[in-house]
Write a protein that holds these residues in place. Structure first.
Motif, PDB file in Angstrom:
ATOM      1  N   UNK A   1      46.546  37.270  24.114  1.00  0.00           N
ATOM      2  CA  UNK A   1      46.489  38.656  24.599  1.00  0.00           C
ATOM      3  C   UNK A   1      45.056  39.104  24.857  1.00  0.00           C
ATOM      4  N   UNK A   2      44.120  38.718  23.995  1.00  0.00           N
ATOM      5  CA  UNK A   2      42.748  39.215  24.112  1.00  0.00           C
ATOM      6  C   UNK A   2      42.114  38.897  25.464  1.00  0.00           C
ATOM      7  N   UNK A   3      42.139  37.647  25.958  1.00  0.00           N
ATOM      8  CA  UNK A   3      41.562  37.401  27.284  1.00  0.00           C
ATOM      9  C   UNK A   3      42.343  38.082  28.406  1.00  0.00           C
ATOM     10  N   UNK A   4      43.649  38.232  28.236  1.00  0.00           N
ATOM     11  CA  UNK A   4      44.424  38.929  29.266  1.00  0.00           C
ATOM     12  C   UNK A   4      43.953  40.368  29.405  1.00  0.00           C
ATOM     13  N   UNK A   5      43.690  41.016  28.286  1.00  0.00           N
ATOM     14  CA  UNK A   5      43.190  42.386  28.339  1.00  0.00           C
ATOM     15  C   UNK A   5      41.844  42.437  29.044  1.00  0.00           C
ATOM     16  N   UNK A   6      40.982  41.446  28.782  1.00  0.00           N
ATOM     17  CA  UNK A   6      39.676  41.416  29.454  1.00  0.00           C
ATOM     18  C   UNK A   6      39.844  41.182  30.951  1.00  0.00           C
ATOM     19  N   UNK A   7      40.810  40.372  31.335  1.00  0.00           N
ATOM     20  CA  UNK A   7      40.997  40.005  32.736  1.00  0.00           C
ATOM     21  C   UNK A   7      41.620  41.125  33.571  1.00  0.00           C
ATOM     22  N   UNK A   8      41.970  42.231  32.939  1.00  0.00           N
ATOM     23  CA  UNK A   8      42.520  43.347  33.710  1.00  0.00           C
ATOM     24  C   UNK A   8      41.531  43.887  34.739  1.00  0.00           C
ATOM     25  N   UNK A   9      40.236  43.704  34.456  1.00  0.00           N
ATOM     26  CA  UNK A   9      39.210  44.227  35.355  1.00  0.00           C
ATOM     27  C   UNK A   9      38.875  43.252  36.495  1.00  0.00           C
ATOM     28  N   UNK A  10      39.508  42.078  36.535  1.00  0.00           N
ATOM     29  CA  UNK A  10      39.207  41.109  37.584  1.00  0.00           C
ATOM     30  C   UNK A  10      39.608  41.646  38.949  1.00  0.00           C
ATOM     31  N   UNK A  11      40.832  42.166  39.031  1.00  0.00           N
ATOM     32  CA  UNK A  11      41.300  42.730  40.295  1.00  0.00           C
ATOM     33  C   UNK A  11      42.512  43.607  40.025  1.00  0.00           C
ATOM     34  N   UNK A  12      42.857  44.427  41.002  1.00  0.00           N
ATOM     35  CA  UNK A  12      43.987  45.333  40.835  1.00  0.00           C
ATOM     36  C   UNK A  12      45.293  44.557  40.703  1.00  0.00           C
ATOM     37  N   UNK A  13      45.395  43.452  41.437  1.00  0.00           N
ATOM     38  CA  UNK A  13      46.629  42.653  41.377  1.00  0.00           C
ATOM     39  C   UNK A  13      46.877  42.151  39.963  1.00  0.00           C
ATOM     40  N   UNK A  14      45.851  41.654  39.282  1.00  0.00           N
ATOM     41  CA  UNK A  14      46.014  41.173  37.917  1.00  0.00           C
ATOM     42  C   UNK A  14      46.341  42.320  36.969  1.00  0.00           C
ATOM     43  N   UNK A  15      45.690  43.441  37.154  1.00  0.00           N
ATOM     44  CA  UNK A  15      45.967  44.591  36.281  1.00  0.00           C
ATOM     45  C   UNK A  15      47.433  45.009  36.394  1.00  0.00           C
ATOM     46  N   UNK A  16      47.957  45.042  37.615  1.00  0.00           N
ATOM     47  CA  UNK A  16      49.363  45.392  37.805  1.00  0.00           C
ATOM     48  C   UNK A  16      50.285  44.298  37.280  1.00  0.00           C
ATOM     49  N   UNK A  17      49.852  43.046  37.446  1.00  0.00           N
ATOM     50  CA  UNK A  17      50.661  41.920  36.987  1.00  0.00           C
ATOM     51  C   UNK A  17      50.880  41.976  35.484  1.00  0.00           C
ATOM     52  N   UNK A  18      49.825  42.305  34.732  1.00  0.00           N
ATOM     53  CA  UNK A  18      49.919  42.313  33.279  1.00  0.00           C
ATOM     54  C   UNK A  18      50.816  43.437  32.763  1.00  0.00           C
ATOM     55  N   UNK A  19      51.151  44.391  33.619  1.00  0.00           N
ATOM     56  CA  UNK A  19      52.057  45.473  33.232  1.00  0.00           C
ATOM     57  C   UNK A  19      53.480  45.236  33.733  1.00  0.00           C
ATOM     58  N   UNK A  20      53.676  44.167  34.474  1.00  0.00           N
ATOM     59  CA  UNK A  20      54.986  43.871  35.032  1.00  0.00           C
ATOM     60  C   UNK A  20      55.933  43.404  33.917  1.00  0.00           C
ATOM     61  N   UNK A  21      57.126  43.990  33.786  1.00  0.00           N
ATOM     62  CA  UNK A  21      58.052  43.624  32.700  1.00  0.00           C
ATOM     63  C   UNK A  21      58.399  42.137  32.661  1.00  0.00           C
ATOM     64  N   UNK A  22      58.547  41.515  33.840  1.00  0.00           N
ATOM     65  CA  UNK A  22      58.894  40.093  33.844  1.00  0.00           C
ATOM     66  C   UNK A  22      57.735  39.244  33.335  1.00  0.00           C
ATOM     67  N   UNK A  23      56.490  39.628  33.669  1.00  0.00           N
ATOM     68  CA  UNK A  23      55.322  38.900  33.165  1.00  0.00           C
ATOM     69  C   UNK A  23      55.229  39.066  31.644  1.00  0.00           C
TER      70      UNK A  23
END
Length: 398
Positions: free
Chosen positions: A35-57
């Motif tokens: 989880x920790x690197x995923x939280x950091x990677x939210x700032x990489x791009x908008x697509x990743x930020x939205x992806x990490x909030x997607x229920x299926x992901x």
């Protein structure tokens, strides 16, 4: 050998230098990260930020975390000079201190009463800090939610005459808290839904006493209880199991599997995704572990569910072996001898016991299976906002 044209060589060069990866492969890599690197990677791009909030992901990430990174969490007794009374034991057998965020320190830690998919249900330790006796907490994403009160203070304090269950309901994709208590000789149940963020009260006659929550399996909670058995000479009680379906909110009485009269300790747990009943029997200062699993199928008397005995272990040289929970494919047990307390893992496949050197966790009162997850409780990560809201609600009550 046929010579390549200049255009073909140019295309080959572009393909070789192109760093592009298909989105499916990128997603498959990301769901395997902590989880920790995923939280950091939210700032990489908008697509990743939205992806990490997607229920299926979030669901796929949780699936892989359960398979790869499960751990055991110990909650020790409260200590005045230690702000962290939680320790985790991972697959590497290393004991690590589990740090509380500032939000939890404000509530004097509290008591964890349930764990599911990386979420904790926490009963606050002191009422004067907040009118909310229950919190939902995801420590991995540092998110805390105040559970609406619903007059629970009258139930939970000051007598503690209730029991609390917490679990996940797959059919509804919802997390629920169930509080049992007695009112006017009737068993009362308050059920909280995270999706609706509201409580409902259920009145149901169980004719039972000493109801105690044990485990949730596939959206069904299971509780110990002593059911009232009416006999010719009066009334008596026998130990039975009660199931509470979180989707239909219906109670059912389940008979216990056969077990020996010399049973010392027993517990309910999850074995290969099914409800399991584990108990220990003693024979000349040696203990054997027995495991029964509740499986679907028509039994001899026509019932659609029945208990199947999976194994009985070889005797272990201890007279006080207590089964706690399943950890992976092994049974986590505590040994209470006259001179010391120890922890062992029992492997049902090899029938071997493995001693665990986890002296930091020798004294503990609660133990839970835990896995990091991205599941949101719909709460806040802001300490200032959280405390202001709590203070305002306390003033309103006064």
């Amino acid at each position: 050998m046929r010579r390549l044209s200049s255009s073909m060589m140019k295309n080959k060069k572009v393909e070789a230098d192109d760093p592009f990866l298909p989105q499916e492969i990128i997603r498959d890599i990301l769901i395997r990260l902590p989880v920790k690197p995923i939280i950091r990677f939210q700032c990489v791009c908008r697509h990743w930020r939205d992806l990490f909030k997607d229920p299926s992901f979030i669901a796929d990430h949780l699936y892989h975390s359960n398979r790869q990174n499960p751990c055991i969490l110990f909650q020790r007794g409260r200590s005045d000079d230690n702000h962290s009374d939680l320790y985790s034991l991972g697959s590497d057998m290393q004991v690590l201190r589990f740090q509380y965020p500032p939000l939890m320190k404000h509530f004097n830690h509290g008591k964890i009463v349930g764990s599911s998919n990386g979420l904790f249900c926490v009963q606050t330790d002191r009422l004067r800090y907040s009118p909310h006796p229950l919190l939902l907490w995801n420590p991995a994403i540092k998110e805390v939610k105040l559970v609406p009160e619903a007059d629970l203070c009258l139930v939970l304090y000051p007598f503690g005459c209730c029991d609390i269950g917490f679990g996940f309901c797959p059919p509804l994709n919802d997390y629920k808290i169930v509080v049992t208590y007695v009112k006017n000789y009737f068993e009362m149940f308050k059920v909280y839904s995270l999706r609706s963020n509201s409580w409902k009260e259920v009145k149901y006659r169980l004719d039972a006493r000493n109801i105690c929550y044990r485990v949730t399996v596939n959206g069904v909670m299971f509780w110990w209880g002593e059911k009232n058995i009416r006999k010719d000479h009066g009334e008596d009680f026998e130990m039975v199991l009660f199931s509470f379906d979180l989707a239909t909110e219906v109670w059912t009485v389940i008979p216990m599997p056969e077990h020996h009269s010399s049973t010392l300790y027993q517990n309910l747990m999850v074995y290969e995704g099914k409800l399991a009943f584990v108990f220990c029997t003693e024979d000349f200062e040696h203990t054997s572990i027995h495991l029964w699993v509740r499986e679907e199928g028509v039994g001899a008397s026509g019932e659609t569910w029945n208990w199947t005995k999976k194994f009985t272990s070889n005797p272990y040289p201890s007279s006080r072996l207590f089964p706690i929970t399943m950890w992976g494919n092994e049974i986590f047990c505590r040994i209470f001898d006259s001179e010391s307390t120890n922890t062992v893992l029992f492997n049902p496949t090899t029938e071997k016991f493995k001693n665990l050197n986890i002296s930091k966790c020798d004294v503990w009162y609660q133990i839970f299976n835990y896995v990091e997850s991205l599941v949101s409780v719909g709460g806040t990560k802001s300490l200032t906002k959280f405390l202001k809201r709590g203070a305002h609600l306390v003033e309103c009550r006064q």
